[in-house]
Design an enzyme around this catalytic site. Structure first.
Site, PDB file in Angstrom:
ATOM      1  N   CYS A  67      -2.186  -3.204   5.842  1.00  0.00           N
ATOM      2  CA  CYS A  67      -1.421  -4.108   4.986  1.00  0.00           C
ATOM      3  C   CYS A  67      -1.212  -5.490   5.607  1.00  0.00           C
ATOM      4  O   CYS A  67      -2.139  -6.266   5.723  1.00  0.00           O
ATOM      5  CB  CYS A  67      -0.117  -3.443   4.578  1.00  0.00           C
ATOM      6  SG  CYS A  67       0.599  -4.117   3.050  1.00  0.00           S
TER       7      CYS A  67
ATOM      8  N   GLU B 203      -1.773   2.640   2.295  1.00  0.00           N
ATOM      9  CA  GLU B 203      -0.820   2.723   3.406  1.00  0.00           C
ATOM     10  C   GLU B 203       0.258   3.771   3.089  1.00  0.00           C
ATOM     11  O   GLU B 203       0.702   3.900   1.945  1.00  0.00           O
ATOM     12  CB  GLU B 203      -0.173   1.343   3.580  1.00  0.00           C
ATOM     13  CG  GLU B 203       0.914   1.238   4.614  1.00  0.00           C
ATOM     14  CD  GLU B 203       1.570  -0.146   4.611  1.00  0.00           C
ATOM     15  OE1 GLU B 203       2.227  -0.473   5.606  1.00  0.00           O
ATOM     16  OE2 GLU B 203       1.412  -0.898   3.615  1.00  0.00           O
TER      17      GLU B 203
ATOM     18  N   LYS C  50      -0.110  -0.009  13.126  1.00  0.00           N
ATOM     19  CA  LYS C  50       0.089  -1.337  12.536  1.00  0.00           C
ATOM     20  C   LYS C  50       0.765  -2.283  13.526  1.00  0.00           C
ATOM     21  O   LYS C  50       1.868  -2.017  14.010  1.00  0.00           O
ATOM     22  CB  LYS C  50       0.909  -1.202  11.263  1.00  0.00           C
ATOM     23  CG  LYS C  50       1.067  -2.485  10.458  1.00  0.00           C
ATOM     24  CD  LYS C  50       1.795  -2.198   9.152  1.00  0.00           C
ATOM     25  CE  LYS C  50       1.887  -3.412   8.264  1.00  0.00           C
ATOM     26  NZ  LYS C  50       2.568  -3.094   6.980  1.00  0.00           N
TER      27      LYS C  50
ATOM     28  N   VAL D  73       2.936  -6.126  -1.958  1.00  0.00           N
ATOM     29  CA  VAL D  73       3.998  -6.403  -2.927  1.00  0.00           C
ATOM     30  C   VAL D  73       4.062  -7.877  -3.329  1.00  0.00           C
ATOM     31  O   VAL D  73       4.846  -8.233  -4.209  1.00  0.00           O
ATOM     32  CB  VAL D  73       5.382  -5.971  -2.377  1.00  0.00           C
ATOM     33  CG1 VAL D  73       5.438  -4.470  -2.175  1.00  0.00           C
ATOM     34  CG2 VAL D  73       5.721  -6.712  -1.086  1.00  0.00           C
TER      35      VAL D  73
END
Length: 266
Positions: free
Chosen positions: A144, A39, A111, A171
């Site tokens: 993501c 990404e 997205k 993350v």
């Protein structure tokens, strides 16, 4: 049989030229039919102002897609990557994935489900979940955090997607890798997760990315996995048609056994 893969690397924030050169060099030494990159891999992820987003985003088509079209055309391969898109007509910015191949730009996905401070800088996607028939396989794209929403994957699977291409900057340690494996199993599709690694620290903000990119088979088998840290380019050979068989047992077809009439919220 086709060859699919991911390229896990650590983009340099703000240095689009260097990131593109790194991508081109990796592709030059790769023999794959479909390769997925992370990404926002041309710009870096940790934006801290609207000015940065405006400066680093691009229209699609634009300089980045044109540069990569030349590479994919020469290598006769398909590339899926994440980048910051600027819509010139609306002056909105999107966290987008692009599909580029031997014939040029094939598709753009914006997205839909924005994560954390992305909501400060990007508009939520307004493009439908669409499957692209490449001749060698039918592919869909998510970016993501989209993987947290099972409806997104199911929408693509119901349209016949065989391979889910998933540029990411994960993350949350371990979560994305677990969830995408489940998504592959519950839809009986191949999943190519291309995550970045490394840490970005800018203007008092810090994010560390989890790496561990992976390729998952329709039965949940991990066909390839990168380490949490460090560059990794991995390619596996698959038969996309394997994703057309939705049977879990001889008497259970995941799609034929669906009961959509019961799935409405009360």
């Amino acid at each position: 049989m086709i060859k699919v893969g991911f390229y896990q690397f650590c983009p340099i924030f703000g240095d689009v030229r260097a990131n593109l050169q790194k991508i081109a060099q990796a592709i030059e030494n790769t023999k794959a039919d479909i390769l997925v990159l992370p990404e926002l891999c041309t710009t870096g992820y940790l934006f801290t102002s609207h000015e940065e987003v405006h400066e680093l985003s691009e229209p699609i088509p634009g300089p980045t897609t044109l540069f990569l079209e030349n590479v994919t055309r020469r290598k006769h391969m398909w590339l899926v990557l994440g980048m910051a898109e600027r819509d010139e007509s609306s002056q909105k910015f999107y966290n987008s994935a692009v599909l580029i191949g031997p014939d040029g730009l094939k598709g753009v996905y914006r997205k839909a489900h924005l994560f954390l401070e992305e909501k400060l800088y990007f508009a939520p996607g307004d493009t439908p979940f669409r499957v692209y028939d490449l001749g060698i396989a039918r592919v869909g794209m998510l970016v993501c955090f989209d993987h947290f929403f099972p409806e997104a994957t199911r929408a693509l699977a119901l349209q016949g997607a065989q391979i889910l291409c998933h540029p990411s900057n994960l993350v949350l340690p371990g979560k994305g890798q677990q969830i995408t494996r489940v998504r592959a199993m519950e839809n009986r599709i191949f999943w190519v997760l291309a995550n970045r690694y490394g840490t970005e620290e800018r203007h008092g903000k810090k994010l560390t990315y989890t790496g561990a990119s992976q390729i998952i088979a329709p039965d949940g088998e991990v066909l390839a996995q990168a380490p949490p840290d460090g560059e990794s380019l991995q390619i596996v050979e698959i038969s996309p048609a394997q994703a057309d068989d939705k049977h879990v047992t001889a008497m259970n077809d995941l799609f034929q056994d669906r009961r959509p009439e019961l799935y409405k919220a009360l």
